[in-house]
Design a protein around this motif. Structure first.
Motif, PDB file in Angstrom:
ATOM      1  N   LYS A  50      -6.035  -5.217  -1.402  1.00  0.00           N
ATOM      2  CA  LYS A  50      -7.222  -4.702  -0.722  1.00  0.00           C
ATOM      3  C   LYS A  50      -7.742  -5.741   0.260  1.00  0.00           C
ATOM      4  N   LEU A  60      -8.731  -6.163 -12.204  1.00  0.00           N
ATOM      5  CA  LEU A  60      -9.339  -6.380 -10.893  1.00  0.00           C
ATOM      6  C   LEU A  60      -9.522  -7.857 -10.538  1.00  0.00           C
ATOM      7  N   ASP A  61      -8.765  -8.312  -9.565  1.00  0.00           N
ATOM      8  CA  ASP A  61      -8.946  -9.632  -8.938  1.00  0.00           C
ATOM      9  C   ASP A  61      -8.770 -10.820  -9.886  1.00  0.00           C
ATOM     10  N   VAL A 112     -14.163  -5.751  -0.896  1.00  0.00           N
ATOM     11  CA  VAL A 112     -14.578  -5.857  -2.292  1.00  0.00           C
ATOM     12  C   VAL A 112     -14.109  -4.644  -3.101  1.00  0.00           C
ATOM     13  N   ASP A 113     -14.333  -3.453  -2.587  1.00  0.00           N
ATOM     14  CA  ASP A 113     -14.045  -2.197  -3.288  1.00  0.00           C
ATOM     15  C   ASP A 113     -12.536  -1.957  -3.355  1.00  0.00           C
ATOM     16  N   PRO A 114     -11.974  -1.792  -4.555  1.00  0.00           N
ATOM     17  CA  PRO A 114     -10.523  -1.617  -4.675  1.00  0.00           C
ATOM     18  C   PRO A 114     -10.012  -0.267  -4.188  1.00  0.00           C
ATOM     19  N   SER A 118     -18.245  -2.358  -7.745  1.00  0.00           N
ATOM     20  CA  SER A 118     -17.744  -1.499  -6.668  1.00  0.00           C
ATOM     21  C   SER A 118     -16.754  -0.466  -7.208  1.00  0.00           C
ATOM     22  N   VAL A 153     -16.400  -6.754  -7.463  1.00  0.00           N
ATOM     23  CA  VAL A 153     -15.310  -5.784  -7.579  1.00  0.00           C
ATOM     24  C   VAL A 153     -15.514  -4.809  -8.735  1.00  0.00           C
TER      25      VAL A 153
END
Length: 194
Positions: free
Chosen positions: A109, A10-11, A112-114, A145, A142
């Motif tokens: 995305k 994630l990110d 914030v929420d994937p 979330s 993230v």
């Protein structure tokens, strides 16, 4: 019921994780470096690949119109105003050390929420995934979330604590101790087994 895991990265993006000309979040990158997050994430990623685990990468990345941006709060306005984090820009890319390989999808995305505004949940369902292993930055954004959404969607959640960092050490610590355990289990990379 058989458990099938997926690793969600994630990110882990240049603008968030790497010192240099494309850095947008110096405090976050400093914590990523201090905690050795990229090296740990690299080891976990290699283990997942060796075990044949499904891996998906998620990143904050915008189309040139910024109309696919699902988060319309003022906090997200500077991205559009500065033409930042465009999908094909250097800053939006996943860091080289954790770059996707063939067969690993990259989910873009606009918040914030994937899971919001992306095909991620459908992709996991199509793969038969029942449990997600999460690592990413920032812990309290993230990662939290993703854990909330995944658990509410019926998935089991494992958060790998040392694959995560936030803008401040106390933000990370609070999330790990108080928030993430509400939505899944928290473990270390040393105790994670695929």
């Amino acid at each position: 019921m058989t458990t099938k895991k997926a690793l969600l990265m994630l990110d882990y993006q240049v603008a968030l994780c790497e010192e240099g000309p494309h850095l947008r979040m110096p405090p976050l990158a400093a914590q990523v470096a201090e905690r050795g997050v990229l090296a740990t994430a690299g080891k976990v990623l290699a283990s997942a690949r060796a075990a044949g685990v499904f891996v998906a990468h998620v990143r904050l990345a915008f189309d040139p119109s910024y109309r696919l941006r699902t988060n319309r709060l003022p906090r997200f306005d500077p991205y559009e105003e500065q033409r930042a984090m465009l999908a094909d820009s250097p800053e939006a890319q996943i860091v080289r050390a954790l770059a996707p390989v063939a067969g690993e999808p990259v989910i873009d995305k606009g918040c914030v929420d994937p899971f919001v505004g992306t095909p991620l949940r459908d992709v996991l369902a199509a793969e038969g995934v029942t449990e997600v292993v999460l690592g990413g930055v920032a812990t309290n954004l993230v990662v939290e979330s993703a854990a909330r959404h995944a658990s509410d969607s019926g998935l089991q959640v494992i958060v790998v604590e040392d694959m995560c960092a936030s803008f401040r050490a106390d933000f990370h610590a609070f999330s790990v101790a108080n928030m993430l355990p509400l939505f899944g289990s928290v473990t270390s990379s040393a105790d994670l087994h695929f």
